[in-house]
Design a protein around this motif. Structure first.
Motif, mmCIF file in Angstrom:
data_model
loop_
_atom_site.group_PDB
_atom_site.id
_atom_site.type_symbol
_atom_site.label_atom_id
_atom_site.label_comp_id
_atom_site.label_asym_id
_atom_site.label_seq_id
_atom_site.Cartn_x
_atom_site.Cartn_y
_atom_site.Cartn_z
ATOM 1 N N TYR A 150 0.832 -1.199 0.000
ATOM 2 C CA TYR A 150 0.000 0.000 0.000
ATOM 3 C C TYR A 150 0.873 1.258 0.000
ATOM 4 O O TYR A 150 2.060 1.206 0.347
ATOM 5 N N ASP A 151 0.236 2.382 -0.348
ATOM 6 C CA ASP A 151 0.976 3.645 -0.342
ATOM 7 C C ASP A 151 0.852 4.375 0.992
ATOM 8 O O ASP A 151 1.314 5.508 1.133
ATOM 9 N N GLY A 152 0.253 3.742 1.970
ATOM 10 C CA GLY A 152 0.126 4.317 3.297
ATOM 11 C C GLY A 152 -0.269 3.238 4.279
ATOM 12 O O GLY A 152 -0.395 2.062 3.924
ATOM 13 N N ASN A 153 -0.506 3.637 5.532
ATOM 14 C CA ASN A 153 -0.903 2.653 6.546
ATOM 15 C C ASN A 153 -2.199 3.051 7.233
ATOM 16 O O ASN A 153 -2.428 2.733 8.397
ATOM 17 N N VAL A 154 -3.061 3.769 6.500
ATOM 18 C CA VAL A 154 -4.369 4.158 7.009
ATOM 19 C C VAL A 154 -5.451 3.426 6.220
ATOM 20 O O VAL A 154 -5.169 2.770 5.214
ATOM 21 N N ALA A 155 -6.701 3.570 6.676
ATOM 22 C CA ALA A 155 -7.789 2.770 6.113
ATOM 23 C C ALA A 155 -7.999 2.992 4.621
ATOM 24 O O ALA A 155 -8.373 2.069 3.898
ATOM 25 N N ASP A 156 -7.769 4.212 4.141
ATOM 26 C CA ASP A 156 -8.016 4.466 2.715
ATOM 27 C C ASP A 156 -6.736 4.423 1.887
ATOM 28 O O ASP A 156 -6.692 4.932 0.768
ATOM 29 N N ALA A 157 -5.695 3.792 2.424
ATOM 30 C CA ALA A 157 -4.460 3.645 1.647
ATOM 31 C C ALA A 157 -4.750 2.860 0.373
ATOM 32 O O ALA A 157 -5.610 1.984 0.340
ATOM 33 N N LYS A 158 -4.035 3.203 -0.695
ATOM 34 C CA LYS A 158 -4.275 2.568 -1.988
ATOM 35 C C LYS A 158 -3.389 1.336 -2.144
ATOM 36 O O LYS A 158 -2.195 1.358 -1.817
ATOM 37 N N LEU A 159 -3.999 0.274 -2.662
ATOM 38 C CA LEU A 159 -3.271 -0.970 -2.912
ATOM 39 C C LEU A 159 -2.377 -0.774 -4.133
ATOM 40 O O LEU A 159 -2.846 -0.762 -5.261
ATOM 41 N N MET A 160 -1.079 -0.616 -3.911
ATOM 42 C CA MET A 160 -0.147 -0.329 -5.000
ATOM 43 C C MET A 160 0.270 -1.572 -5.762
ATOM 44 O O MET A 160 0.571 -1.500 -6.957
ATOM 45 N N GLY A 161 0.340 -2.720 -5.086
ATOM 46 C CA GLY A 161 0.816 -3.904 -5.783
ATOM 47 C C GLY A 161 1.041 -5.065 -4.844
ATOM 48 O O GLY A 161 0.463 -5.124 -3.756
ATOM 49 N N VAL A 162 1.889 -5.982 -5.266
ATOM 50 C CA VAL A 162 2.167 -7.186 -4.481
ATOM 51 C C VAL A 162 3.665 -7.480 -4.509
ATOM 52 O O VAL A 162 4.370 -7.093 -5.445
ATOM 53 N N GLU A 163 4.117 -8.150 -3.470
ATOM 54 C CA GLU A 163 5.488 -8.663 -3.457
ATOM 55 C C GLU A 163 5.467 -10.101 -2.955
ATOM 56 O O GLU A 163 4.839 -10.403 -1.938
ATOM 57 N N TYR A 164 6.150 -10.964 -3.693
ATOM 58 C CA TYR A 164 6.332 -12.354 -3.288
ATOM 59 C C TYR A 164 7.763 -12.501 -2.808
ATOM 60 O O TYR A 164 8.703 -12.069 -3.488
ATOM 61 N N ILE A 165 7.936 -13.105 -1.657
ATOM 62 C CA ILE A 165 9.251 -13.264 -1.049
ATOM 63 C C ILE A 165 9.525 -14.748 -0.847
ATOM 64 O O ILE A 165 8.698 -15.457 -0.281
ATOM 65 N N ILE A 166 10.685 -15.196 -1.327
ATOM 66 C CA ILE A 166 11.040 -16.610 -1.195
ATOM 67 C C ILE A 166 12.445 -16.746 -0.602
ATOM 68 O O ILE A 166 13.257 -15.820 -0.644
ATOM 69 N N SER A 167 12.708 -17.917 -0.069
ATOM 70 C CA SER A 167 14.004 -18.186 0.545
ATOM 71 C C SER A 167 15.101 -18.282 -0.516
ATOM 72 O O SER A 167 14.838 -18.484 -1.706
ATOM 73 N N GLY A 168 16.324 -18.170 -0.054
ATOM 74 C CA GLY A 168 17.452 -18.317 -0.953
ATOM 75 C C GLY A 168 17.505 -19.694 -1.595
ATOM 76 O O GLY A 168 17.897 -19.846 -2.758
ATOM 77 N N ALA A 169 17.100 -20.712 -0.844
ATOM 78 C CA ALA A 169 17.113 -22.077 -1.387
ATOM 79 C C ALA A 169 16.138 -22.215 -2.546
ATOM 80 O O ALA A 169 16.462 -22.811 -3.578
ATOM 81 N N LEU A 170 14.936 -21.650 -2.401
ATOM 82 C CA LEU A 170 13.962 -21.705 -3.492
ATOM 83 C C LEU A 170 14.438 -20.877 -4.678
ATOM 84 O O LEU A 170 14.288 -21.268 -5.838
ATOM 85 N N PHE A 171 15.023 -19.723 -4.386
ATOM 86 C CA PHE A 171 15.497 -18.853 -5.463
ATOM 87 C C PHE A 171 16.577 -19.542 -6.281
ATOM 88 O O PHE A 171 16.618 -19.419 -7.509
ATOM 89 N N ALA A 172 17.459 -20.262 -5.625
ATOM 90 C CA ALA A 172 18.565 -20.928 -6.326
ATOM 91 C C ALA A 172 18.067 -21.911 -7.370
ATOM 92 O O ALA A 172 18.753 -22.170 -8.362
ATOM 93 N N GLY A 173 16.863 -22.435 -7.175
ATOM 94 C CA GLY A 173 16.334 -23.414 -8.119
ATOM 95 C C GLY A 173 15.560 -22.824 -9.272
ATOM 96 O O GLY A 173 15.076 -23.567 -10.137
#
Length: 252
Positions: free
Chosen positions: A93-116
Protein backbone atom coordinates in the motif's frame (compact mmCIF):
# COMPACT_ATOMS: atom_id res chain seq x y z
CA UNK A 1 20.97 -19.54 12.09
CA UNK A 2 17.51 -20.36 10.79
CA UNK A 3 14.69 -18.36 12.32
CA UNK A 4 11.56 -20.41 13.02
CA UNK A 5 8.18 -18.72 13.15
CA UNK A 6 6.05 -19.55 16.17
CA UNK A 7 2.43 -18.80 16.98
CA UNK A 8 3.62 -16.43 19.68
CA UNK A 9 5.81 -14.50 17.27
CA UNK A 10 2.94 -14.09 14.82
CA UNK A 11 0.62 -12.99 17.60
CA UNK A 12 3.17 -10.34 18.51
CA UNK A 13 3.11 -9.08 14.94
CA UNK A 14 -0.68 -8.84 15.07
CA UNK A 15 -0.87 -6.93 18.33
CA UNK A 16 2.03 -4.57 17.73
CA UNK A 17 1.45 -0.92 16.99
CA UNK A 18 2.03 0.04 13.38
CA UNK A 19 3.69 3.39 14.01
CA UNK A 20 2.50 6.85 13.04
CA UNK A 21 -0.09 7.27 10.32
CA UNK A 22 1.04 7.61 6.71
CA UNK A 23 -1.81 8.91 4.53
CA UNK A 24 -2.37 7.84 0.95
CA UNK A 25 -0.80 10.01 -1.73
CA UNK A 26 -3.98 10.39 -3.78
CA UNK A 27 -7.73 10.72 -3.34
CA UNK A 28 -9.63 8.34 -5.57
CA UNK A 29 -12.47 9.97 -7.52
CA UNK A 30 -16.02 9.06 -6.58
CA UNK A 31 -18.87 9.92 -4.27
CA UNK A 32 -18.68 9.33 -0.54
CA UNK A 33 -20.03 6.03 0.71
CA UNK A 34 -23.79 6.10 1.06
CA UNK A 35 -25.59 4.96 4.20
CA UNK A 36 -26.63 1.80 2.35
CA UNK A 37 -23.03 1.00 1.36
CA UNK A 38 -21.83 1.63 4.90
CA UNK A 39 -24.51 -0.73 6.22
CA UNK A 40 -23.43 -3.40 3.74
CA UNK A 41 -19.80 -2.93 4.80
CA UNK A 42 -20.71 -3.26 8.46
CA UNK A 43 -22.78 -6.37 7.83
CA UNK A 44 -20.04 -8.02 5.80
CA UNK A 45 -17.49 -7.26 8.51
CA UNK A 46 -19.63 -9.06 11.06
CA UNK A 47 -20.90 -12.00 8.99
CA UNK A 48 -18.11 -12.89 6.60
CA UNK A 49 -14.86 -14.67 7.31
CA UNK A 50 -11.73 -13.30 5.62
CA UNK A 51 -8.98 -15.88 6.15
CA UNK A 52 -6.56 -14.56 3.49
CA UNK A 53 -6.84 -11.01 4.82
CA UNK A 54 -6.65 -12.08 8.45
CA UNK A 55 -3.44 -13.95 7.60
CA UNK A 56 -1.67 -10.64 6.90
CA UNK A 57 0.21 -10.66 10.18
CA UNK A 58 3.40 -8.68 9.57
CA UNK A 59 3.85 -5.00 8.66
CA UNK A 60 7.06 -3.96 6.91
CA UNK A 61 8.01 -0.54 5.60
CA UNK A 62 10.68 -0.06 2.95
CA UNK A 63 11.42 1.49 -0.41
CA UNK A 64 11.12 0.50 -4.07
CA UNK A 65 12.11 1.94 -7.42
CA UNK A 66 11.02 1.25 -10.98
CA UNK A 67 13.19 -1.37 -12.67
CA UNK A 68 15.37 0.61 -15.07
CA UNK A 69 14.62 3.90 -13.29
CA UNK A 70 16.51 3.81 -9.97
CA UNK A 71 15.96 7.56 -9.58
CA UNK A 72 12.16 7.15 -9.37
CA UNK A 73 11.68 5.91 -5.81
CA UNK A 74 8.85 5.56 -3.35
CA UNK A 75 7.99 4.29 0.12
CA UNK A 76 6.10 1.00 0.24
CA UNK A 77 4.00 -0.33 3.12
CA UNK A 78 3.97 -4.15 3.10
CA UNK A 79 1.27 -6.19 4.83
CA UNK A 80 2.49 -9.76 4.70
CA UNK A 81 1.30 -13.31 5.28
CA UNK A 82 3.96 -15.84 6.19
CA UNK A 83 2.80 -18.94 4.29
CA UNK A 84 5.62 -21.19 5.51
CA UNK A 85 9.34 -21.10 6.23
CA UNK A 86 10.15 -20.45 2.58
CA UNK A 87 7.37 -18.24 1.17
CA UNK A 88 5.86 -14.90 2.20
CA UNK A 89 3.29 -12.90 0.25
CA UNK A 90 2.64 -9.20 0.76
CA UNK A 91 0.04 -6.67 -0.25
CA UNK A 92 1.71 -3.29 -0.81
CA UNK A 93 0.00 0.00 0.00
CA UNK A 94 0.98 3.65 -0.34
CA UNK A 95 0.13 4.32 3.30
CA UNK A 96 -0.90 2.65 6.55
CA UNK A 97 -4.37 4.16 7.01
CA UNK A 98 -7.79 2.77 6.11
CA UNK A 99 -8.02 4.47 2.72
CA UNK A 100 -4.46 3.65 1.65
CA UNK A 101 -4.27 2.57 -1.99
CA UNK A 102 -3.27 -0.97 -2.91
CA UNK A 103 -0.15 -0.33 -5.00
CA UNK A 104 0.82 -3.90 -5.78
CA UNK A 105 2.17 -7.19 -4.48
CA UNK A 106 5.49 -8.66 -3.46
CA UNK A 107 6.33 -12.35 -3.29
CA UNK A 108 9.25 -13.26 -1.05
CA UNK A 109 11.04 -16.61 -1.19
CA UNK A 110 14.00 -18.19 0.54
CA UNK A 111 17.45 -18.32 -0.95
CA UNK A 112 17.11 -22.08 -1.39
CA UNK A 113 13.96 -21.70 -3.49
CA UNK A 114 15.50 -18.85 -5.46
CA UNK A 115 18.56 -20.93 -6.33
CA UNK A 116 16.33 -23.41 -8.12
CA UNK A 117 14.69 -20.87 -10.41
CA UNK A 118 15.57 -20.59 -14.12
CA UNK A 119 18.04 -17.82 -14.88
CA UNK A 120 15.47 -15.88 -16.93
CA UNK A 121 13.09 -15.93 -13.97
CA UNK A 122 15.78 -14.81 -11.51
CA UNK A 123 16.16 -11.55 -13.44
CA UNK A 124 12.71 -10.48 -12.19
CA UNK A 125 13.72 -10.71 -8.53
CA UNK A 126 15.72 -8.50 -6.16
CA UNK A 127 17.82 -9.35 -3.13
CA UNK A 128 17.11 -8.11 0.41
CA UNK A 129 20.61 -8.09 1.89
CA UNK A 130 21.13 -4.35 1.62
CA UNK A 131 17.57 -3.46 2.56
CA UNK A 132 18.01 -5.34 5.82
CA UNK A 133 21.58 -4.43 6.73
CA UNK A 134 21.16 -0.76 5.79
CA UNK A 135 18.33 -0.39 8.30
CA UNK A 136 16.00 0.88 5.57
CA UNK A 137 13.61 -2.07 5.89
CA UNK A 138 11.76 -1.77 9.19
CA UNK A 139 8.88 -3.43 11.04
CA UNK A 140 7.31 -0.49 12.90
CA UNK A 141 5.85 -0.99 16.32
CA UNK A 142 7.28 -4.37 17.34
CA UNK A 143 9.96 -4.87 20.01
CA UNK A 144 13.54 -4.57 18.85
CA UNK A 145 14.32 -8.24 19.52
CA UNK A 146 11.35 -9.35 17.41
CA UNK A 147 12.30 -7.04 14.55
CA UNK A 148 15.88 -8.29 14.67
CA UNK A 149 14.67 -11.89 14.40
CA UNK A 150 12.45 -10.96 11.48
CA UNK A 151 15.35 -9.29 9.68
CA UNK A 152 17.52 -12.38 10.23
CA UNK A 153 14.89 -14.33 8.35
CA UNK A 154 14.54 -11.78 5.54
CA UNK A 155 18.20 -10.99 4.85
CA UNK A 156 18.73 -14.03 2.64
CA UNK A 157 15.41 -13.86 0.82
CA UNK A 158 14.48 -12.55 -2.63
CA UNK A 159 11.45 -10.55 -3.69
CA UNK A 160 9.47 -10.16 -6.90
CA UNK A 161 7.41 -6.98 -6.84
CA UNK A 162 4.83 -5.56 -9.22
CA UNK A 163 3.15 -2.20 -8.72
CA UNK A 164 -0.26 -1.79 -10.33
CA UNK A 165 -1.38 1.60 -8.97
CA UNK A 166 1.24 4.30 -9.42
CA UNK A 167 0.14 6.75 -6.76
CA UNK A 168 3.71 8.05 -6.53
CA UNK A 169 2.95 9.69 -9.88
CA UNK A 170 -0.26 11.20 -8.50
CA UNK A 171 -2.38 8.67 -10.38
CA UNK A 172 -5.84 8.84 -8.82
CA UNK A 173 -6.83 5.57 -10.50
CA UNK A 174 -4.81 2.40 -11.28
CA UNK A 175 -4.00 3.38 -14.85
CA UNK A 176 -1.42 1.95 -17.23
CA UNK A 177 0.24 -1.43 -16.88
CA UNK A 178 1.97 -3.16 -13.95
CA UNK A 179 5.58 -2.18 -13.47
CA UNK A 180 8.39 -4.34 -12.11
CA UNK A 181 10.01 -2.83 -9.03
CA UNK A 182 13.42 -3.34 -7.47
CA UNK A 183 15.11 -2.79 -4.11
CA UNK A 184 18.28 -0.91 -3.27
CA UNK A 185 21.57 -2.78 -3.18
CA UNK A 186 24.12 -0.24 -1.94
CA UNK A 187 24.54 2.91 0.12
CA UNK A 188 23.89 6.15 -1.73
CA UNK A 189 21.10 4.79 -3.93
CA UNK A 190 18.07 5.72 -1.82
CA UNK A 191 17.13 9.39 -1.63
CA UNK A 192 18.25 10.41 1.89
CA UNK A 193 15.40 12.94 2.15
CA UNK A 194 12.87 10.18 1.44
CA UNK A 195 14.39 7.92 4.08
CA UNK A 196 14.64 10.74 6.60
CA UNK A 197 11.00 11.76 6.08
CA UNK A 198 9.88 8.16 6.61
CA UNK A 199 11.99 7.82 9.74
CA UNK A 200 10.61 11.01 11.25
CA UNK A 201 7.01 10.08 10.46
CA UNK A 202 7.20 6.52 11.82
CA UNK A 203 9.53 7.35 14.69
CA UNK A 204 12.33 5.06 13.56
CA UNK A 205 16.06 5.56 13.02
CA UNK A 206 17.48 3.76 9.99
CA UNK A 207 21.06 4.54 10.95
CA UNK A 208 20.59 3.15 14.46
CA UNK A 209 19.01 0.02 13.05
CA UNK A 210 21.91 -0.36 10.63
CA UNK A 211 24.36 -0.24 13.52
CA UNK A 212 22.39 -2.84 15.47
CA UNK A 213 22.17 -5.22 12.51
CA UNK A 214 25.90 -5.60 11.93
CA UNK A 215 25.66 -9.03 13.55
CA UNK A 216 23.24 -10.21 10.86
CA UNK A 217 25.40 -12.11 8.40
CA UNK A 218 25.24 -10.98 4.78
CA UNK A 219 24.76 -14.06 2.62
CA UNK A 220 26.21 -14.03 -0.87
CA UNK A 221 23.69 -12.66 -3.35
CA UNK A 222 22.80 -15.01 -6.18
CA UNK A 223 24.28 -13.63 -9.41
CA UNK A 224 20.92 -13.96 -11.13
CA UNK A 225 19.18 -11.41 -8.89
CA UNK A 226 19.25 -7.61 -9.21
CA UNK A 227 19.72 -7.95 -12.97
CA UNK A 228 19.24 -4.20 -13.47
CA UNK A 229 22.74 -3.68 -12.09
CA UNK A 230 24.13 -5.56 -15.08
CA UNK A 231 22.04 -3.66 -17.61
CA UNK A 232 19.41 -6.39 -17.93
CA UNK A 233 16.31 -4.27 -17.39
CA UNK A 234 12.97 -6.03 -17.76
CA UNK A 235 9.88 -3.85 -17.90
CA UNK A 236 6.43 -3.89 -19.47
CA UNK A 237 6.07 -1.14 -22.09
CA UNK A 238 3.18 1.13 -21.16
CA UNK A 239 0.83 1.75 -24.12
CA UNK A 240 -0.47 4.88 -22.39
CA UNK A 241 2.89 6.52 -23.00
CA UNK A 242 3.81 6.87 -19.34
CA UNK A 243 7.54 6.92 -18.74
CA UNK A 244 7.14 6.66 -14.97
CA UNK A 245 8.49 10.04 -14.05
CA UNK A 246 6.65 12.33 -11.69
CA UNK A 247 4.19 14.44 -13.74
CA UNK A 248 3.84 18.15 -13.23
CA UNK A 249 0.08 17.95 -12.79
CA UNK A 250 -1.93 15.14 -11.17
CA UNK A 251 -3.48 12.73 -13.65
CA UNK A 252 -6.88 11.08 -13.28
Amino acid sequence: MKTTWTTGALALMLTACGGADTPSKVQAPGAEESAKTKALDAGAAVLQNRPPVEALNAYLDGFHFYNGRPDVQMEAHHYCAILNEEVIQCAIYDGNVADAKLMGVEYIISGALFAGLPEAEKALWHSHVHEVRSGQLVAPGIPEVAEHALMEKLVGTYGKTWHTWHTDQDKRLPLGVPQLMMGFTADGQADPAMVRARDERLGVDSDARKAKRVDIAAPAVDAGADAWQRGNVIQIPDPTGADHQHPVEPTP
